[in-house]
Design a protein around this motif. Structure first.
Motif, PDB file in Angstrom:
ATOM      1  N   GLU A   1       0.819  -1.220   0.000  1.00 55.12           N
ATOM      2  CA  GLU A   1       0.000   0.000   0.000  1.00 55.12           C
ATOM      3  C   GLU A   1       0.845   1.258   0.000  1.00 55.12           C
ATOM      4  O   GLU A   1       0.369   2.331  -0.390  1.00 55.12           O
ATOM      5  N   ASP A   2       2.107   1.147   0.421  1.00 56.60           N
ATOM      6  CA  ASP A   2       2.993   2.316   0.381  1.00 56.60           C
ATOM      7  C   ASP A   2       3.117   2.877  -1.026  1.00 56.60           C
ATOM      8  O   ASP A   2       3.268   4.097  -1.216  1.00 56.60           O
ATOM      9  N   ALA A   3       3.086   2.000  -2.030  1.00 58.07           N
ATOM     10  CA  ALA A   3       3.323   2.444  -3.401  1.00 58.07           C
ATOM     11  C   ALA A   3       2.270   3.452  -3.863  1.00 58.07           C
ATOM     12  O   ALA A   3       2.603   4.470  -4.483  1.00 58.07           O
ATOM     13  N   ALA A   4       1.019   3.200  -3.570  1.00 53.67           N
ATOM     14  CA  ALA A   4      -0.033   4.126  -3.979  1.00 53.67           C
ATOM     15  C   ALA A   4       0.124   5.465  -3.264  1.00 53.67           C
ATOM     16  O   ALA A   4      -0.139   6.529  -3.846  1.00 53.67           O
ATOM     17  N   TRP A   5       0.552   5.423  -1.981  1.00 50.36           N
ATOM     18  CA  TRP A   5       0.781   6.676  -1.257  1.00 50.36           C
ATOM     19  C   TRP A   5       1.885   7.478  -1.933  1.00 50.36           C
ATOM     20  O   TRP A   5       1.750   8.700  -2.127  1.00 50.36           O
ATOM     21  N   VAL A   6       2.979   6.799  -2.284  1.00 51.51           N
ATOM     22  CA  VAL A   6       4.095   7.490  -2.933  1.00 51.51           C
ATOM     23  C   VAL A   6       3.657   8.066  -4.274  1.00 51.51           C
ATOM     24  O   VAL A   6       3.982   9.214  -4.616  1.00 51.51           O
ATOM     25  N   GLY A   7       2.905   7.294  -5.064  1.00 48.05           N
ATOM     26  CA  GLY A   7       2.423   7.797  -6.342  1.00 48.05           C
ATOM     27  C   GLY A   7       1.549   9.034  -6.174  1.00 48.05           C
ATOM     28  O   GLY A   7       1.683  10.003  -6.927  1.00 48.05           O
ATOM     29  N   ALA A   8       0.680   9.015  -5.185  1.00 47.09           N
ATOM     30  CA  ALA A   8      -0.182  10.179  -4.941  1.00 47.09           C
ATOM     31  C   ALA A   8       0.633  11.392  -4.516  1.00 47.09           C
ATOM     32  O   ALA A   8       0.360  12.521  -4.950  1.00 47.09           O
ATOM     33  N   GLU A   9       1.641  11.171  -3.669  1.00 45.37           N
ATOM     34  CA  GLU A   9       2.460  12.289  -3.203  1.00 45.37           C
ATOM     35  C   GLU A   9       3.310  12.874  -4.327  1.00 45.37           C
ATOM     36  O   GLU A   9       3.433  14.097  -4.459  1.00 45.37           O
ATOM     37  N   LEU A  10       3.900  12.005  -5.145  1.00 45.26           N
ATOM     38  CA  LEU A  10       4.657  12.507  -6.288  1.00 45.26           C
ATOM     39  C   LEU A  10       3.744  13.237  -7.258  1.00 45.26           C
ATOM     40  O   LEU A  10       4.128  14.262  -7.851  1.00 45.26           O
ATOM     41  N   GLY A  11       2.517  12.745  -7.413  1.00 45.94           N
ATOM     42  CA  GLY A  11       1.553  13.442  -8.252  1.00 45.94           C
ATOM     43  C   GLY A  11       1.231  14.830  -7.717  1.00 45.94           C
ATOM     44  O   GLY A  11       1.124  15.798  -8.479  1.00 45.94           O
TER      45      GLY A  11
ATOM     46  N   GLY B   1       2.613  17.196 -10.371  1.00 44.92           N
ATOM     47  CA  GLY B   1       1.484  17.515 -11.235  1.00 44.92           C
ATOM     48  C   GLY B   1       1.165  16.501 -12.309  1.00 44.92           C
ATOM     49  O   GLY B   1       0.305  16.757 -13.144  1.00 44.92           O
ATOM     50  N   VAL B   2       1.846  15.357 -12.322  1.00 47.30           N
ATOM     51  CA  VAL B   2       1.476  14.272 -13.246  1.00 47.30           C
ATOM     52  C   VAL B   2       0.957  13.114 -12.395  1.00 47.30           C
ATOM     53  O   VAL B   2       1.599  12.721 -11.418  1.00 47.30           O
ATOM     54  N   PRO B   3      -0.198  12.531 -12.739  1.00 41.72           N
ATOM     55  CA  PRO B   3      -0.911  11.694 -11.775  1.00 41.72           C
ATOM     56  C   PRO B   3      -0.550  10.216 -11.725  1.00 41.72           C
ATOM     57  O   PRO B   3      -0.838   9.566 -10.719  1.00 41.72           O
ATOM     58  N   PHE B   4       0.044   9.667 -12.771  1.00 42.45           N
ATOM     59  CA  PHE B   4       0.225   8.212 -12.817  1.00 42.45           C
ATOM     60  C   PHE B   4       1.701   7.845 -12.777  1.00 42.45           C
ATOM     61  O   PHE B   4       2.470   8.254 -13.647  1.00 42.45           O
ATOM     62  N   TRP B   5       2.083   7.028 -11.778  1.00 43.15           N
ATOM     63  CA  TRP B   5       3.498   6.762 -11.506  1.00 43.15           C
ATOM     64  C   TRP B   5       3.812   5.276 -11.540  1.00 43.15           C
ATOM     65  O   TRP B   5       2.970   4.433 -11.233  1.00 43.15           O
TER      66      TRP B   5
ATOM     67  N   ASP C   1       4.876  16.357 -19.980  1.00 43.75           N
ATOM     68  CA  ASP C   1       4.066  15.172 -20.221  1.00 43.75           C
ATOM     69  C   ASP C   1       4.507  14.004 -19.348  1.00 43.75           C
ATOM     70  O   ASP C   1       3.695  13.158 -18.975  1.00 43.75           O
ATOM     71  N   ILE C   2       5.801  13.962 -19.053  1.00 44.53           N
ATOM     72  CA  ILE C   2       6.387  12.895 -18.243  1.00 44.53           C
ATOM     73  C   ILE C   2       7.416  13.519 -17.313  1.00 44.53           C
ATOM     74  O   ILE C   2       8.125  14.452 -17.698  1.00 44.53           O
TER      75      ILE C   2
ATOM     76  N   TYR D   1       8.963   7.147 -12.777  1.00 46.64           N
ATOM     77  CA  TYR D   1       8.513   8.049 -13.833  1.00 46.64           C
ATOM     78  C   TYR D   1       7.020   8.273 -13.657  1.00 46.64           C
ATOM     79  O   TYR D   1       6.279   7.380 -13.245  1.00 46.64           O
ATOM     80  N   GLY D   2       6.607   9.500 -13.943  1.00 45.18           N
ATOM     81  CA  GLY D   2       5.202   9.868 -13.831  1.00 45.18           C
ATOM     82  C   GLY D   2       4.666  10.314 -15.173  1.00 45.18           C
ATOM     83  O   GLY D   2       5.358  11.019 -15.923  1.00 45.18           O
ATOM     84  N   LEU D   3       3.434   9.919 -15.481  1.00 45.14           N
ATOM     85  CA  LEU D   3       2.796  10.222 -16.753  1.00 45.14           C
ATOM     86  C   LEU D   3       1.607  11.154 -16.551  1.00 45.14           C
ATOM     87  O   LEU D   3       0.847  11.010 -15.582  1.00 45.14           O
ATOM     88  N   SER D   4       1.434  12.068 -17.486  1.00 41.52           N
ATOM     89  CA  SER D   4       0.206  12.859 -17.489  1.00 41.52           C
ATOM     90  C   SER D   4      -0.974  11.949 -17.798  1.00 41.52           C
ATOM     91  O   SER D   4      -0.816  10.840 -18.334  1.00 41.52           O
ATOM     92  N   ALA D   5      -2.167  12.408 -17.486  1.00 41.45           N
ATOM     93  CA  ALA D   5      -3.358  11.611 -17.759  1.00 41.45           C
ATOM     94  C   ALA D   5      -3.489  11.326 -19.254  1.00 41.45           C
ATOM     95  O   ALA D   5      -3.875  10.219 -19.665  1.00 41.45           O
ATOM     96  N   GLU D   6      -3.143  12.305 -20.079  1.00 42.09           N
ATOM     97  CA  GLU D   6      -3.251  12.125 -21.531  1.00 42.09           C
ATOM     98  C   GLU D   6      -2.287  11.060 -22.032  1.00 42.09           C
ATOM     99  O   GLU D   6      -2.664  10.179 -22.814  1.00 42.09           O
ATOM    100  N   VAL D   7      -1.029  11.118 -21.601  1.00 36.39           N
ATOM    101  CA  VAL D   7      -0.049  10.130 -22.057  1.00 36.39           C
ATOM    102  C   VAL D   7      -0.423   8.745 -21.554  1.00 36.39           C
ATOM    103  O   VAL D   7      -0.339   7.749 -22.294  1.00 36.39           O
ATOM    104  N   ALA D   8      -0.848   8.650 -20.289  1.00 41.99           N
ATOM    105  CA  ALA D   8      -1.245   7.347 -19.750  1.00 41.99           C
ATOM    106  C   ALA D   8      -2.392   6.751 -20.561  1.00 41.99           C
ATOM    107  O   ALA D   8      -2.399   5.550 -20.869  1.00 41.99           O
ATOM    108  N   ALA D   9      -3.354   7.579 -20.925  1.00 37.24           N
ATOM    109  CA  ALA D   9      -4.486   7.088 -21.702  1.00 37.24           C
ATOM    110  C   ALA D   9      -4.044   6.638 -23.096  1.00 37.24           C
ATOM    111  O   ALA D   9      -4.539   5.628 -23.625  1.00 37.24           O
ATOM    112  N   ARG D  10      -3.123   7.376 -23.690  1.00 38.11           N
ATOM    113  CA  ARG D  10      -2.633   7.003 -25.026  1.00 38.11           C
ATOM    114  C   ARG D  10      -1.898   5.663 -24.971  1.00 38.11           C
ATOM    115  O   ARG D  10      -2.061   4.818 -25.854  1.00 38.11           O
TER     116      ARG D  10
END
Length: 451
Positions: free
Chosen positions: A112-122, A126-130, A277-278, A294-303
């Motif tokens: 569960e730590d991973a999701a916390w880290v992803g949210a904090e880095l987001g 400012g990029v939401p997906f890690w 974007d990343i 690495y973190g991806l913008s919502a647009e890049v993640a969707a693509r």
């Protein structure tokens, strides 16, 4: 303005003093040469001003102690890897909890730590997906592959004398005639990097526009400020221009914040309101435990997710079963949550400003044509004024003998700078007394050189 004969004399004296005061480190180095390639765990550890490296005995906070018992104010801090300080308590406790009580450093299961880290880095960048790696080099390699996948383009554009680890595509520079050439000393390149990359000087929007106009650049991979060739800051409007040009030409923008994380809790991206974007990052976020991401913008993640046929599960992964392991992720969470906080960065940046002001005072006192540049919690002095505006100018301003003199002079008196350049980094444990000690020794070194 520097008497080169005097410099050579002082450098020889300081190297002799270094050898005399560090016999145990010297002996350890000689023993290691029988078993280690280059005599060191990583060949870059041979970058030393005095002929052999100091060997570590202990490290805590902003202090390190070598085998010979000498304690140092550590302004190197693992060339950013220890920006949180050495063994910060919160990180140590989290690692001990994960590795000892809970166990399972490397298990092919998420925590569960991973999701916390992803949210904090987001939140910070400012990029939401890690997703995670063990180094920023690996994060950059995977970001490049994703950029090629979603754009269908082959080339990556970088800045001359940039640093993004050992990524093949980035090891090229602007040559004397303005054309791209392989960087000198490039080891075992699979292909000439001009085949896979393009390169322009930092702060040069016309050249960037020219290279993007070929229509074959998948991504611009850049630091928002150059760091490893010496700190080179963006000129007003430059980063906005980069973003506008990349969007106009359908090119993704990757901000490598591994070193520029010193600018603040969200690096330059957060401090300056950038919109990449990343984002890639490594080193500091794990508090000394190998970590990257690495973190991806919502647009890049969707693509990416919308493309059929991409193997994102097996061979398409970042590589290595250790990436995103439970121990590294626990270290990242503790470091981001409790050590490299917003308040910590504010204090670190204030100390770095004090450091830069003190260095500038010494430069002015001796009327030297040098400069000092600061990026948040990091500052660096260069032997040229005004400060370089791109990587080519920064490389040309190098003075290896002067670098070595200052590094070994400082080390002989208990202060360590980053061995690759004259960079000083503040961590949460760095004190005003540490900065004052550097200024005292630096001023003495300059006075001996110019007196």
């Amino acid at each position: 303005m520097i008497d080169r004969a005097r410099l050579a004399e002082l450098l020889d004296r300081e190297r002799g003093a270094f050898r005399a005061r560090n016999p145990l480190s010297a002996a350890a180095y000689e023993r290691a040469r029988a078993h280690l390639f280059g005599g060191v765990p990583m060949t870059w550890m041979n970058k030393t001003a005095a002929g052999f490296p100091l060997y570590l005995a202990e490290a805590r906070g902003a202090r390190v102690t070598d085998l010979d018992g000498h304690e140092y104010v550590d302004l190197c801090l693992g060339d950013t890897g220890a920006m949180a300080g050495h063994s910060p308590k919160a990180t140590v406790d989290a690692v001990a909890e994960r590795f000892s009580r809970l166990g399972g450093a490397t298990v092919m299961m998420p925590t569960e730590d991973a999701a916390w880290v992803g949210a904090e880095l987001g939140r910070r960048f400012g990029v939401p997906f890690w997703s995670f790696s063990l180094t920023a080099t690996d994060a950059n390699r995977w970001a490049i592959r994703l950029a090629r996948a979603v754009t269908g383009r082959p080339k990556i554009l970088v800045n001359s004398y940039c640093y993004h680890g050992s990524v093949d595509e980035v090891l090229l520079v602007v040559g004397a005639d303005g054309a791209a050439v392989s960087r000198e000393g490039n080891v075992g390149a699979p292909v000439d990097p001009t085949v896979t990359g393009r390169v322009v000087e930092f702060n040069d929007l016309p050249s960037l526009e020219r290279e993007l106009a070929f229509g074959d650049v998948a991504a611009v991979l850049m630091e928002p400020a150059l760091t490893n060739i010496g700190i080179v800051l963006p000129e007003p409007g430059y980063l906005d221009g980069v973003r506008e040009l990349t969007r106009r030409h359908g090119t993704l923008l990757i901000n490598d914040e591994t070193h520029t994380f010193s600018a603040g809790p969200g690096g330059c991206t957060g401090a300056w309101g950038l919109d990449p974007d990343i984002v890639t990052i490594g080193k500091a976020i794990g508090g000394g435990v190998p970590s990257g991401g690495y973190g991806l913008s919502a647009e890049v993640a969707a693509r990416v997710e919308g493309m059929s046929g991409l193997d994102l599960v097996d061979m398409g992964g970042v590589g290595g079963t250790l990436a995103g392991n439970a121990l590294s992720v626990a270290a990242m969470r503790a470091t981001l949550e409790h050590v490299l906080t917003d308040d910590a960065f504010a204090a670190m940046s204030a100390l770095a400003a004090r450091f830069a002001d003190g260095v500038q005072e010494v430069i002015d006192r001796h009327a030297l044509p040098w400069s000092v540049t600061r990026l948040g919690a990091r500052a660096e002095y260069r032997f040229t004024s005004p400060a370089p505006r791109n990587g080519g100018e920064s490389n040309a301003a190098g003075d290896p003998d002067l670098d070595d003199y200052l590094h070994v002079y400082l080390a002989n008196r208990g202060v360590l700078l980053t061995p690759f350049h004259n960079m000083a980094l503040m961590c949460p444990a760095t004190t005003e007394a540490d900065v004052a000690r550097h200024h005292e020794v630096f001023a003495a070194a300059v006075a001996e050189l110019t007196g």
